[in-house]
Design a protein around this motif. Structure first.
Motif, PDB file in Angstrom:
ATOM      1  N   THR A 277      14.225  49.062  17.690  1.00  0.00           N
ATOM      2  CA  THR A 277      13.894  48.408  18.950  1.00  0.00           C
ATOM      3  C   THR A 277      12.418  48.538  19.317  1.00  0.00           C
ATOM      4  OG1 THR A 277      14.451  50.395  20.227  1.00  0.00           O
ATOM      5  CG2 THR A 277      16.212  48.778  19.887  1.00  0.00           C
ATOM      6  N   VAL A 278      11.979  47.568  20.116  1.00  0.00           N
ATOM      7  CA  VAL A 278      10.657  47.598  20.734  1.00  0.00           C
ATOM      8  C   VAL A 278      10.842  47.306  22.219  1.00  0.00           C
ATOM      9  CG1 VAL A 278       8.391  46.507  20.920  1.00  0.00           C
ATOM     10  CG2 VAL A 278       9.439  46.808  18.670  1.00  0.00           C
ATOM     11  N   HIS A 279      10.455  48.268  23.071  1.00  0.00           N
ATOM     12  CA  HIS A 279      10.409  48.000  24.509  1.00  0.00           C
ATOM     13  C   HIS A 279       9.045  47.387  24.773  1.00  0.00           C
ATOM     14  CE1 HIS A 279      10.417  49.545  28.916  1.00  0.00           C
ATOM     15  NE2 HIS A 279      10.777  48.279  28.837  1.00  0.00           N
ATOM     16  N   PHE A 280       9.016  46.083  24.913  1.00  0.00           N
ATOM     17  CA  PHE A 280       7.752  45.334  24.970  1.00  0.00           C
ATOM     18  C   PHE A 280       7.075  45.475  26.321  1.00  0.00           C
ATOM     19  CE2 PHE A 280       5.044  41.721  25.732  1.00  0.00           C
ATOM     20  CZ  PHE A 280       4.444  41.485  24.508  1.00  0.00           C
ATOM     21  N   ARG A 281       5.809  45.875  26.280  1.00  0.00           N
ATOM     22  CA  ARG A 281       4.964  45.886  27.474  1.00  0.00           C
ATOM     23  C   ARG A 281       3.650  45.150  27.225  1.00  0.00           C
ATOM     24  NH1 ARG A 281       6.591  51.966  27.324  1.00  0.00           N
ATOM     25  NH2 ARG A 281       6.888  51.094  25.248  1.00  0.00           N
TER      26      ARG A 281
ATOM     27  N   LEU B   2      14.285  47.409  29.722  1.00  0.00           N
ATOM     28  CA  LEU B   2      14.720  48.651  29.083  1.00  0.00           C
ATOM     29  C   LEU B   2      16.221  48.681  28.846  1.00  0.00           C
ATOM     30  CD1 LEU B   2      13.992  51.428  27.996  1.00  0.00           C
ATOM     31  CD2 LEU B   2      14.153  52.319  30.333  1.00  0.00           C
ATOM     32  N   GLU B   3      17.004  48.205  29.806  1.00  0.00           N
ATOM     33  CA  GLU B   3      18.462  48.207  29.638  1.00  0.00           C
ATOM     34  C   GLU B   3      18.879  47.411  28.406  1.00  0.00           C
ATOM     35  OE1 GLU B   3      22.500  47.299  32.267  1.00  0.00           O
ATOM     36  OE2 GLU B   3      20.603  46.368  32.827  1.00  0.00           O
ATOM     37  N   ASN B   4      18.229  46.281  28.174  1.00  0.00           N
ATOM     38  CA  ASN B   4      18.550  45.472  26.996  1.00  0.00           C
ATOM     39  C   ASN B   4      18.171  46.192  25.714  1.00  0.00           C
ATOM     40  OD1 ASN B   4      19.303  43.517  28.835  1.00  0.00           O
ATOM     41  ND2 ASN B   4      17.423  42.336  28.627  1.00  0.00           N
TER      42      ASN B   4
ATOM     43  N   GLU C 113      17.965  49.468  25.326  1.00  0.00           N
ATOM     44  CA  GLU C 113      18.871  50.609  25.131  1.00  0.00           C
ATOM     45  C   GLU C 113      20.199  50.175  24.520  1.00  0.00           C
ATOM     46  OE1 GLU C 113      17.263  53.532  28.713  1.00  0.00           O
ATOM     47  OE2 GLU C 113      18.923  52.157  29.095  1.00  0.00           O
ATOM     48  N   THR C 114      20.696  49.010  24.932  1.00  0.00           N
ATOM     49  CA  THR C 114      21.933  48.498  24.335  1.00  0.00           C
ATOM     50  C   THR C 114      21.736  48.177  22.860  1.00  0.00           C
ATOM     51  OG1 THR C 114      22.731  47.604  26.428  1.00  0.00           O
ATOM     52  CG2 THR C 114      23.646  46.644  24.421  1.00  0.00           C
ATOM     53  N   ALA C 115      20.603  47.561  22.544  1.00  0.00           N
ATOM     54  CA  ALA C 115      20.299  47.251  21.143  1.00  0.00           C
ATOM     55  C   ALA C 115      20.232  48.516  20.304  1.00  0.00           C
ATOM     56  CB  ALA C 115      18.984  46.476  21.055  1.00  0.00           C
ATOM     57  N   ALA C 116      19.603  49.547  20.843  1.00  0.00           N
ATOM     58  CA  ALA C 116      19.507  50.815  20.120  1.00  0.00           C
ATOM     59  C   ALA C 116      20.894  51.416  19.898  1.00  0.00           C
ATOM     60  CB  ALA C 116      18.612  51.783  20.880  1.00  0.00           C
ATOM     61  N   ALA C 117      21.763  51.311  20.907  1.00  0.00           N
ATOM     62  CA  ALA C 117      23.121  51.833  20.777  1.00  0.00           C
ATOM     63  C   ALA C 117      23.916  51.083  19.714  1.00  0.00           C
ATOM     64  CB  ALA C 117      23.838  51.755  22.124  1.00  0.00           C
TER      65      ALA C 117
ATOM     66  N   GLY D 280      27.182  31.513  27.316  1.00  0.00           N
ATOM     67  CA  GLY D 280      27.974  32.073  28.403  1.00  0.00           C
ATOM     68  C   GLY D 280      28.017  33.586  28.428  1.00  0.00           C
ATOM     69  N   LEU D 281      26.990  34.206  27.880  1.00  0.00           N
ATOM     70  CA  LEU D 281      26.882  35.665  27.847  1.00  0.00           C
ATOM     71  C   LEU D 281      25.447  36.045  28.160  1.00  0.00           C
ATOM     72  CD1 LEU D 281      28.680  36.217  24.423  1.00  0.00           C
ATOM     73  CD2 LEU D 281      29.679  36.779  26.653  1.00  0.00           C
ATOM     74  N   VAL D 282      25.251  37.142  28.881  1.00  0.00           N
ATOM     75  CA  VAL D 282      23.898  37.602  29.183  1.00  0.00           C
ATOM     76  C   VAL D 282      23.675  38.994  28.610  1.00  0.00           C
ATOM     77  CG1 VAL D 282      23.708  36.229  31.295  1.00  0.00           C
ATOM     78  CG2 VAL D 282      24.562  38.567  31.430  1.00  0.00           C
ATOM     79  N   LYS D 283      22.452  39.220  28.176  1.00  0.00           N
ATOM     80  CA  LYS D 283      22.078  40.587  27.816  1.00  0.00           C
ATOM     81  C   LYS D 283      22.194  41.468  29.057  1.00  0.00           C
ATOM     82  CE  LYS D 283      18.072  39.044  26.549  1.00  0.00           C
ATOM     83  NZ  LYS D 283      16.646  38.936  26.129  1.00  0.00           N
ATOM     84  N   PRO D 284      22.708  42.684  28.943  1.00  0.00           N
ATOM     85  CA  PRO D 284      22.940  43.447  27.715  1.00  0.00           C
ATOM     86  C   PRO D 284      24.361  43.411  27.167  1.00  0.00           C
ATOM     87  CG  PRO D 284      23.041  44.911  29.593  1.00  0.00           C
ATOM     88  CD  PRO D 284      22.769  43.535  30.149  1.00  0.00           C
ATOM     89  N   ASP D 285      25.089  42.326  27.349  1.00  0.00           N
ATOM     90  CA  ASP D 285      26.419  42.214  26.742  1.00  0.00           C
ATOM     91  C   ASP D 285      26.265  42.282  25.221  1.00  0.00           C
ATOM     92  OD1 ASP D 285      28.849  41.177  25.606  1.00  0.00           O
ATOM     93  OD2 ASP D 285      29.308  40.253  27.537  1.00  0.00           O
ATOM     94  N   PRO D 286      26.905  43.249  24.557  1.00  0.00           N
ATOM     95  CA  PRO D 286      26.742  43.385  23.109  1.00  0.00           C
ATOM     96  C   PRO D 286      27.099  42.131  22.321  1.00  0.00           C
ATOM     97  CG  PRO D 286      27.818  45.337  24.011  1.00  0.00           C
ATOM     98  CD  PRO D 286      27.760  44.310  25.123  1.00  0.00           C
ATOM     99  N   ARG D 287      27.941  41.283  22.887  1.00  0.00           N
ATOM    100  CA  ARG D 287      28.376  40.091  22.155  1.00  0.00           C
ATOM    101  C   ARG D 287      27.226  39.123  21.888  1.00  0.00           C
ATOM    102  NH1 ARG D 287      33.268  38.274  25.901  1.00  0.00           N
ATOM    103  NH2 ARG D 287      31.759  39.029  27.462  1.00  0.00           N
TER     104      ARG D 287
END
Length: 207
Positions: A190-194, A177-179, A181-185, A147-154
């Motif tokens: 992190t890896v921004h996968f492309r 990228l938003e996800n 950036e939250t992980a980095a915070a 019941g939670l979606v990224k980028p919710d820190p929970r």
């Protein structure tokens, strides 16, 4: 003697599923759009608008209800029969797993926990099984289940807890990228996968 784990840059891998491991073939959707004289990509725009997509990702509606929501989103944009064709083609789009990414993750899992963290519908576990990936990870954290979606820190904390590793000792892999950036915070590596080489580069110190 020095514990080899002390030299690791991280002690668990938290990885997204769609557009990292699993990729969809949307060619049929594109073909229907073109035949109907619609702008290419309009189906994605309608289907993944927050008001249409978020209830699916939160587990509040199923795939059939998502199809109906997509059709409703096409009101005024396309005739209803075309909208149904597009919605069903998108919901039933075939998918495949990237063999290079799967191989890299399997190798990483021999060294540390792997947790899949995905904004996904309630069918994610069945979808992974159909792809032959039900044994890929130690745990699967699906937004529709928690019941939670990224980028919710929970949702990141749930995944890290399942891995048994602090957030700052996790590698987080995602194409959004938003996800990332939250992980980095939160202190994660992190890896921004492309492309698969992005993941390979991050795992090189381990493999």
């Amino acid at each position: 003697m020095t514990d080899p784990r002390s030299r690791r840059p991280f002690d668990a891998v938290l990885c997204d599923v769609d557009n990292v491991i699993r990729f969809y073939d949307s060619s049929r959707v594109t073909a229907i759009e073109r035949a109907a004289g619609l702008a290419e990509g309009i189906t994605m725009k309608v289907a993944f608008a927050p008001e249409t997509d978020l209830p699916l990702m939160l587990g509040r509606i199923d795939m059939d209800e998502w199809v109906e929501a997509i059709v409703a989103g096409f009101d005024g944009l396309a005739p209803e029969p075309v909208a149904y064709d597009l919605a069903r083609a998108l919901a039933g789009a075939p998918s495949h797993a990237d063999g290079t990414v799967v191989s890299l993750l399997r190798r990483a899992r021999t060294l540390m926990p792997l947790v899949l963290v995905s904004n996904a519908s309630v069918t994610l576990e069945a979808d992974l099984e159909a792809l032959g990936l039900s044994d890929l990870a130690d745990h699967v954290v699906s937004s529709a289940r928690v019941g939670l979606v990224k980028p919710d820190p929970r949702i990141y904390r749930i995944a890290a807890d399942l891995a048994g590793v602090p957030l700052d000792r996790c590698l987080f892999v995602d194409d959004t990228l938003e996800n990332v950036e939250t992980a980095a915070a939160l202190g994660m590596t992190t890896v921004h996968f492309r492309r698969p080489t992005d993941l390979e580069r991050a795992l090189t110190p381990l493999l």
